[in-house]
Design an enzyme around this catalytic site. Structure first.
Site, PDB file in Angstrom:
ATOM      1  N   LYS A 227       0.986  -1.267  -0.075  1.00 32.28           N
ATOM      2  CA  LYS A 227      -0.035  -0.176  -0.094  1.00 32.28           C
ATOM      3  C   LYS A 227       0.801   1.256  -0.058  1.00 32.28           C
ATOM      4  CE  LYS A 227      -3.974   1.786   2.882  1.00 32.28           C
ATOM      5  NZ  LYS A 227      -4.903   1.519   3.864  1.00 32.28           N
TER       6      LYS A 227
ATOM      7  N   SER B 120      -9.458   1.201   3.518  1.00 31.47           N
ATOM      8  CA  SER B 120      -8.989   2.055   2.502  1.00 31.47           C
ATOM      9  C   SER B 120      -7.886   1.201   1.752  1.00 31.47           C
ATOM     10  CB  SER B 120      -7.968   3.068   3.303  1.00 31.47           C
ATOM     11  OG  SER B 120      -7.218   2.792   4.237  1.00 31.47           O
TER      12      SER B 120
ATOM     13  N   SER C 269      -9.723  -1.225   7.354  1.00 29.44           N
ATOM     14  CA  SER C 269      -9.020  -1.007   6.238  1.00 29.44           C
ATOM     15  C   SER C 269      -8.426  -2.172   5.390  1.00 29.44           C
ATOM     16  CB  SER C 269      -8.189   0.371   6.170  1.00 29.44           C
ATOM     17  OG  SER C 269      -8.910   1.547   5.829  1.00 29.44           O
TER      18      SER C 269
HETATM   19  N1  GLN Z   1     -12.886   3.189   7.044  1.00 26.83           N
HETATM   20  C1  GLN Z   1     -12.355   3.507   8.203  1.00 26.83           C
HETATM   21  C2  GLN Z   1     -11.755   5.002   8.144  1.00 26.83           C
HETATM   22  O1  GLN Z   1     -12.273   5.382   7.330  1.00 26.83           O
HETATM   23  C3  GLN Z   1     -10.948   2.839   8.573  1.00 26.83           C
HETATM   24  C4  GLN Z   1      -9.989   3.197   7.765  1.00 26.83           C
HETATM   25  C5  GLN Z   1      -8.638   2.225   8.018  1.00 26.83           C
HETATM   26  O2  GLN Z   1      -8.687   1.555   8.760  1.00 26.83           O
HETATM   27  N2  GLN Z   1      -7.576   2.931   7.669  1.00 26.83           N
HETATM   28  O3  GLN Z   1     -11.370   5.716   8.980  1.00 26.83           O
END
Ligand code: GLN
Length: 441
Positions: free
Chosen positions: A43, A118, A142
């Site tokens: 990532k 994400s 994410s």
């Molecule tokens: N979707 C969650 C957020 O927007 C988790 C994001 C993540 O785990 N980086 O914070």
């Protein structure tokens, strides 16, 4: 021909933001170990020395990392080939991988749908067969939620299990790097490689890491808990049907299924979005137009900070910085931040209580399967609800995996979440291996 087809898929789905096949092969050739012969995608918020590192944000354009993340170093030392960097939500904030300067990542199962986020690029890279495995980061879901939307395995290890050194911080008390793969065996080899204490991250736990054998052939769980009251509303029916398939398999294999309660879980979304935005507002203060990447060309010194941040960050990141700054402001700190910390302790205690009685907990990974690109982007609250089943686990810090569990009526992948006690990833993985071998889905 094959190469061309591959290139086409690669561009259309917007999975990779950068590739580095030649360098990867050179690095991999000098080492051998658990990941020899495997390609791994990383990532774009995890550092690789001398490569750009943008977190899909304009504010980091032109920035090149001067060092390599510990997780990546360990992958290279184990013979893995780091073939490219994957698209994501900006600074890992989002549940759809649409908040990116590179544009949305598209789901290999249906390009009109999101990949989840994400770590959408990392999940899609594995699902599309463009990498054997990948790593992402999981702050509130994410790794798990995009794994579910793309039909692959994705593990969020126990908080502290994997070094965060070289992972760009979003919310430091939640952030964990996690592996994604198409099989339990692949996922386990990657997990074991990246796990373990690191002197460079004082929050990494000094605990022995289980071997691949221990992870795959550990004792099976005896008791499994399901928090049924959380599943009464808002979960797609096809997902609940797959939960029943898994339950039936467990009963037939002699495991007890019991109802459990996580009484404070309904407060998890609110608690998470208070704490995560507070931490983010502090962590992202370092991106000021002076020290990293993008700098706005106009203006005097005081305008420079403002203009660089105003132009450098996207709308979701700005929303979180403003929310977090408000939460931490003198007049509101106790009402929001301190209160949310107390609720976090209660949620953690819920899990501690539950794991005194059961070995694993089942939950869906997300309440729905992959939604359409563009459908939730203007509705942040609705988007935050995509994390309803993943954030309680992140608040507690326990490990959890999303496993592929068939498809819904539209042919979209379903993910189920298996949660374990602190530092008991081997119980989760041994169970998942059994489920995989049973060909349930
Ligand atoms: N979707 C969650 C957020 O927007 C988790 C994001 C993540 O785990 N980086 O914070």
């Amino acid at each position: 021909m094959e190469q061309e087809k591959l290139a086409e898929r690669l561009t259309n789905l917007n999975i990779f933001v950068r590739t580095r096949r030649e360098k990867a092969e050179r690095e991999a050739a000098t080492n051998s170990g658990l990941l020899t012969g495997n390609t791994i995608a990383v990532k774009d918020n995890i550092a690789i020395k001398d490569e750009p590192l943008t977190c899909a944000s304009r504010i980091l354009t032109g920035y090149t990392s001067p060092f390599t993340a510990t997780a990546v170093e360990r992958i290279i030392a184990a013979g893995g080939a780091i073939i490219g960097q994957t698209n994501q939500d900006e600074f890992a904030m989002g549940s759809s991988s649409e908040n990116s300067i590179y544009g949305p990542v598209r789901n290999p199962h249906d390009p009109d749908r999101v990949t989840g986020g994400s770590s959408g690029g990392s999940a899609a890279a594995v699902a599309a067969g463009l990498a054997d495995m990948s790593i992402g980061s999981d702050t509130g879901g994410s790794v798990r939620q995009p794994a579910a939307f793309c039909g692959v395995y994705g593990l969020k290890p126990t908080y502290g299990r994997v070094s965060r050194y070289g992972l760009v911080a979003f919310a430091s008390s939640f952030d964990q790097i996690g592996p994604l793969a198409k099989s339990v065996d692949d996922l386990t080899r990657l997990f074991v490689t990246i796990a373990g204490h690191d002197d460079k991250d004082s929050t990494s736990a000094d605990k022995p890491v289980p071997t691949v054998e221990e992870c795959l052939q550990g004792p099976l769980p005896k008791r499994i808990g399901i928090p049924r009251s959380l599943l009464k509303e808002g979960v797609a029916k096809d997902i609940l049907v797959q939960m029943e398939v898994l339950e039936k398999f467990c009963r037939k294999s002699g495991m007890d299924i019991v109802e459990i309660s996580l009484p404070h879980a309904p407060y998890a979304i609110a608690t998470y979005y208070i704490l995560a935005t507070a931490e983010a507002s502090s962590n992202l203060a370092r991106f000021d137009g002076i020290r990293y990447g993008y700098r706005h060309p106009d203006g005097n010194i005081s305008d420079l900070y403002e203009l660089s941040r105003a132009n450098g960050f996207g709308p979701e990141v700005k929303r979180r910085i403003m929310l977090g700054t408000y939460i931490l402001s003198a007049g509101y700190y106790d009402a929001y931040y301190t209160k949310a910390q107390k609720v976090r302790t209660l949620i953690k205690q819920d899990f501690i209580n539950v794991f005194e009685d059961v070995d694993l907990v089942f939950l869906p990974t997300a309440p729905t399967t992959a939604f359409k690109v563009g459908s939730l982007i203007n509705n942040p609250l609705e988007m935050y609800l995509a994390d309803i089943f993943t954030v309680p686990i992140s608040l507690a810090g326990v490990p959890a995996i999303s496993i592929p569990a068939g498809t819904d009526r539209d042919g979209l992948p379903i993910g189920l979440q298996i949660v374990g006690d602190y530092f008991r990833e081997e119980t989760i993985l041994s169970f998942c291996r059994k489920v995989e071998q049973a060909n349930l889905f």
